[in-house]
Write a protein that holds these residues in place. Structure first.
Motif, PDB file in Angstrom:
ATOM      1  N   SER A 116      -2.497   3.097  15.525  1.00 33.63           N
ATOM      2  CA  SER A 116      -1.283   2.743  16.271  1.00 33.63           C
ATOM      3  C   SER A 116      -0.018   3.436  15.785  1.00 33.63           C
ATOM      4  O   SER A 116       0.873   3.697  16.581  1.00 33.63           O
ATOM      5  CB  SER A 116      -1.001   1.232  16.133  1.00 33.63           C
ATOM      6  OG  SER A 116      -2.042   0.461  16.650  1.00 33.63           O
ATOM      7  N   ARG A 117       0.082   3.629  14.508  1.00 34.36           N
ATOM      8  CA  ARG A 117       1.368   3.959  13.895  1.00 34.36           C
ATOM      9  C   ARG A 117       1.896   5.312  14.339  1.00 34.36           C
ATOM     10  O   ARG A 117       1.150   6.278  14.456  1.00 34.36           O
ATOM     11  CB  ARG A 117       1.214   3.934  12.367  1.00 34.36           C
ATOM     12  CG  ARG A 117       2.503   4.071  11.583  1.00 34.36           C
ATOM     13  CD  ARG A 117       2.247   3.975  10.068  1.00 34.36           C
ATOM     14  NE  ARG A 117       1.725   2.682   9.658  1.00 34.36           N
ATOM     15  CZ  ARG A 117       2.478   1.602   9.461  1.00 34.36           C
ATOM     16  NH1 ARG A 117       3.782   1.654   9.649  1.00 34.36           N
ATOM     17  NH2 ARG A 117       1.916   0.464   9.090  1.00 34.36           N
ATOM     18  N   ALA A 169      -4.624   3.070   7.022  1.00 29.47           N
ATOM     19  CA  ALA A 169      -5.741   2.219   6.638  1.00 29.47           C
ATOM     20  C   ALA A 169      -5.228   0.943   5.992  1.00 29.47           C
ATOM     21  O   ALA A 169      -4.074   0.850   5.574  1.00 29.47           O
ATOM     22  CB  ALA A 169      -6.670   2.956   5.660  1.00 29.47           C
ATOM     23  N   ALA A 170      -6.134  -0.019   5.951  1.00 29.39           N
ATOM     24  CA  ALA A 170      -5.945  -1.230   5.150  1.00 29.39           C
ATOM     25  C   ALA A 170      -7.331  -1.580   4.636  1.00 29.39           C
ATOM     26  O   ALA A 170      -8.334  -1.116   5.183  1.00 29.39           O
ATOM     27  CB  ALA A 170      -5.350  -2.355   5.992  1.00 29.39           C
ATOM     28  N   ASP A 214       6.071  -2.305   9.229  1.00 28.94           N
ATOM     29  CA  ASP A 214       6.388  -1.667   7.956  1.00 28.94           C
ATOM     30  C   ASP A 214       5.804  -2.479   6.817  1.00 28.94           C
ATOM     31  O   ASP A 214       6.031  -3.674   6.722  1.00 28.94           O
ATOM     32  CB  ASP A 214       7.908  -1.563   7.779  1.00 28.94           C
ATOM     33  CG  ASP A 214       8.529  -0.625   8.798  1.00 28.94           C
ATOM     34  OD1 ASP A 214       7.868   0.373   9.153  1.00 28.94           O
ATOM     35  OD2 ASP A 214       9.665  -0.889   9.245  1.00 28.94           O
ATOM     36  N   ASN A 215       5.056  -1.810   5.953  1.00 29.54           N
ATOM     37  CA  ASN A 215       4.562  -2.430   4.734  1.00 29.54           C
ATOM     38  C   ASN A 215       5.106  -1.630   3.550  1.00 29.54           C
ATOM     39  O   ASN A 215       5.689  -0.560   3.753  1.00 29.54           O
ATOM     40  CB  ASN A 215       3.032  -2.514   4.773  1.00 29.54           C
ATOM     41  CG  ASN A 215       2.579  -3.697   5.633  1.00 29.54           C
ATOM     42  OD1 ASN A 215       3.178  -4.771   5.566  1.00 29.54           O
ATOM     43  ND2 ASN A 215       1.566  -3.502   6.452  1.00 29.54           N
ATOM     44  N   PHE A 251      -1.301  -1.891  14.805  1.00 29.84           N
ATOM     45  CA  PHE A 251      -2.224  -2.084  13.693  1.00 29.84           C
ATOM     46  C   PHE A 251      -1.404  -2.157  12.400  1.00 29.84           C
ATOM     47  O   PHE A 251      -0.706  -1.199  12.047  1.00 29.84           O
ATOM     48  CB  PHE A 251      -3.201  -0.909  13.651  1.00 29.84           C
ATOM     49  CG  PHE A 251      -4.298  -1.076  12.659  1.00 29.84           C
ATOM     50  CD1 PHE A 251      -5.307  -2.000  12.876  1.00 29.84           C
ATOM     51  CD2 PHE A 251      -4.331  -0.319  11.503  1.00 29.84           C
ATOM     52  CE1 PHE A 251      -6.335  -2.161  11.957  1.00 29.84           C
ATOM     53  CE2 PHE A 251      -5.355  -0.472  10.579  1.00 29.84           C
ATOM     54  CZ  PHE A 251      -6.357  -1.393  10.809  1.00 29.84           C
ATOM     55  N   PRO A 252      -1.482  -3.276  11.683  1.00 32.04           N
ATOM     56  CA  PRO A 252      -0.583  -3.463  10.523  1.00 32.04           C
ATOM     57  C   PRO A 252      -1.136  -2.863   9.235  1.00 32.04           C
ATOM     58  O   PRO A 252      -1.444  -3.568   8.277  1.00 32.04           O
ATOM     59  CB  PRO A 252      -0.475  -4.987  10.429  1.00 32.04           C
ATOM     60  CG  PRO A 252      -1.800  -5.477  10.923  1.00 32.04           C
ATOM     61  CD  PRO A 252      -2.282  -4.480  11.959  1.00 32.04           C
TER      62      PRO A 252
END
Ligand code: CU
Ligand code: CU
Ligand code: CU
Ligand code: CU
Length: 549
Positions: A280-281, A230-231, A352-353, A248-249
């Motif tokens: 996506s991840r 999520a974001a 990557d975050n 999806f970032p």
């Protein structure tokens, strides 16, 4: 997350300005008109994201198990369920309220426990608002039970949409082998948004004979885990954008609807049933203390034998089941100690975050525990079909090429729009019933990654890039981790006539428009039931005259 429901009324769709193609696009053959899908905002500025400092610290939020679904009726052969799709505001991250789309008010939805060879009928009622509260598209849905042998009309076919104010009964035979599967939205062009906002739940087909014979952890120690991403926007709503058409970032890793939760565990073995339900991840699951764990099952049920591993690669849609022995992990360590489930890099296309390398934490307690069913036997499953299929038996070979051209994601140079434009007639393959085929899934590119899925299939993986598959890929599969420039060969055998979808499970790719279909024909040329016409949704206004059992 549990959600308090809001009494949003189901809305009326516009009935104007639609031509036949528009109606077909929404899968409406008979009567009711729908609005066009909201044009996807390619090029529109992505919304702002909530500052990283406002996100919870990893491993601070308590872990939860989603509730188990309770049948509304039962008879000698069948369990009946009613599940409502409802919008709600939920506290997904502490201190903020987010709009979610839920099954029965929880994200993920209730866990359905089915018994092998005992049917289930699930009435899914679309009580969503006419349009999505933050994204504005019409809230049509279609429910896919991923990993089941569902007939076409109960398979969540993308064009088989149930609009707000309608319901549809989905019939599941549960004849497949015991396995961990999941249900999620598959509505045309809005699968990503719907599933991301919460329309996903877990489903276990229990095989009582197998569970009696094999002393794997059960009950409290058999734990379903839906891993998502999520974001968030500054107002707490979920952030969604397709500006990055590849990945999806996301910023936050979710487990059972909670950000990076911490779970208390006892000093014994646990069975974790893992589904990656991201947009996506993909993941590389590892333990932070470097210890191995055992993989015991994949998409289609138990592996022939447990496969120890230090890292488990898993993409969107795939399921693996693992056993972690916390007696070993926390040996000689005092209560309160923690070990984390981490996400090691697997596919370089992941964005990557700061904390996307973390999944959840396990904190050991000294609480007493039941010692029954606390082992992993060396043999888990007899070597039965499809694992007994041999390449010498292959009647035909097919290539599914996943590629990008003309700004579109395609399979064998076609898109789902081509299927829609053909009035759902175009198929990527016509397959005779009962013959063993070899399918090659090929990712043509170096810059992207495609979690590859076909409905209906139980596949045996025979090679990955010309070499044997990974040890834990030697069970039954329906979704494949198809990395950059990779090629995977599988054997399949289709044993009923019908039409089913085949697509990329990166939901942004799937919605844009990386999906086609195959049909299976019987000896007389019969094509089985039509995925759209064979069981239409009905208006909730008439539900009273249609009791579920
Ligand atoms: Cu599926
Ligand atoms: Cu799926
Ligand atoms: Cu893809
Ligand atoms: Cu699908």
């Amino acid at each position: 997350m549990t959600a308090e429901t809001t009494g949003l009324a189901s809305g009326e769709a516009s009935h104007t300005g639609l031509d036949r193609r528009d109606l077909l696009k929404a899968g409406v053959f008979a009567g009711a008109a729908v609005t066009l899908p909201t044009l996807r905002a390619v090029g529109a500025a992505a919304p702002a994201k909530l500052a990283a400092s406002k996100l919870p610290k990893p491993f601070t939020v308590p872990f939860v198990r989603p509730p188990d679904a309770v049948p509304v009726a039962q008879n000698a052969t069948t369990d009946y369920y009613v599940i409502d799709q409802i919008a709600a505001k939920a506290e997904v991250i502490p201190g903020y309220r987010s709009w979610v789309y839920s099954y029965n008010g929880t994200v993920p939805g209730p866990v359905i426990h089915a018994q092998r060879n005992r049917a289930a009928v699930v009435r899914f009622r679309n009580k969503l608002p006419a349009t999505h509260p933050t994204l504005g598209y019409e809230s049509w849905t279609s429910v896919h039970l991923h990993g089941s042998n569902s007939l076409p009309q109960y398979d969540g076919y993308a064009g088989d949409v149930t609009r707000p104010g309608e319901y549809k009964d989905y019939h599941y035979s549960n004849e497949e082998t015991g396995r961990f599967i999941w249900y999620h939205d598959h509505g045309m062009h809005h699968t990503a948004e719907n599933a991301y906002h919460g329309l996903a739940g877990m489903y276990v087909v229990h095989d009582p004979a197998e569970e009696k014979a094999i002393p794997l952890p059960q009950g409290e120690f058999d734990v379903p885990l839906m891993v998502g991403e999520a974001a968030f926007q500054p107002d707490g709503n979920l952030w969604f954008s397709i500006d990055n058409q590849n990945m999806f970032p996301s910023d936050v890793i979710m487990v059972n609807g909670r950000p990076w939760p911490v779970m208390k565990v006892k000093r014994r073995k646990y069975r974790f049933r893992l589904v990656v339900a991201t947009v996506s991840r993909s993941f590389g699951f590892t333990l932070s203390n470097g210890m191995p764990f055992q993989v015991i099952a994949s998409d289609g049920g138990l592996l022939p034998q447990p496969e120890p591993t230090f890292v488990l690669r898993q993409c969107a849609g795939e399921r693996y089941e693992i056993v972690i022995d916390f007696a070993e992990v926390f040996k000689g360590v005092a209560a309160g100690a923690r070990v984390n489930l981490m996400n090691a890099p697997t596919a370089t296309v992941n964005v990557d975050n700061p904390n996307t390398d973390k999944v959840m934490a396990f904190e050991v307690t000294d609480e007493p525990f039941d010692t029954a069913n606390n082992s992993v036997p060396p043999v888990l499953r007899s070597f039965d079909a499809p694992l007994t299929w041999r390449t010498e038996e292959v009647a035909a070979s097919r290539l599914w090429l996943l590629h990008r051209s003309g700004g579109l994601w395609k399979i064998n140079n076609t898109t789902w729009d081509d299927v829609v434009n053909s009035e759902y007639e175009q198929v990527g393959a016509t397959i005779p019933i009962g013959s063993i085929e070899m399918w090659t899934w090929k990712n043509s590119g170096g810059g992207w990654f495609h979690p590859s899925h076909a409905h209906w299939i139980d596949a045996k993986v025979i090679s990955r890039n010309g070499r044997p598959p990974l040890p834990y890929e030697r069970g039954v599969k329906d979704t494949l981790f198809l990395g950059q420039n990779e090629e995977i060969k599988v054997l399949v055998k289709l044993d009923a006539p019908g039409t089913w979808m085949i697509h990329c499970h990166n939901l942004i790719h799937e919605d844009h428009d990386m999906m086609t279909q195959f049909q299976v024909v019987d000896g007389a040329g019969g094509r089985g039931d039509h995925p759209i016409n064979a069981a239409r949704p009905r208006s909730l206004a008439f539900e009273e005259s249609d009791p579920i059992s």
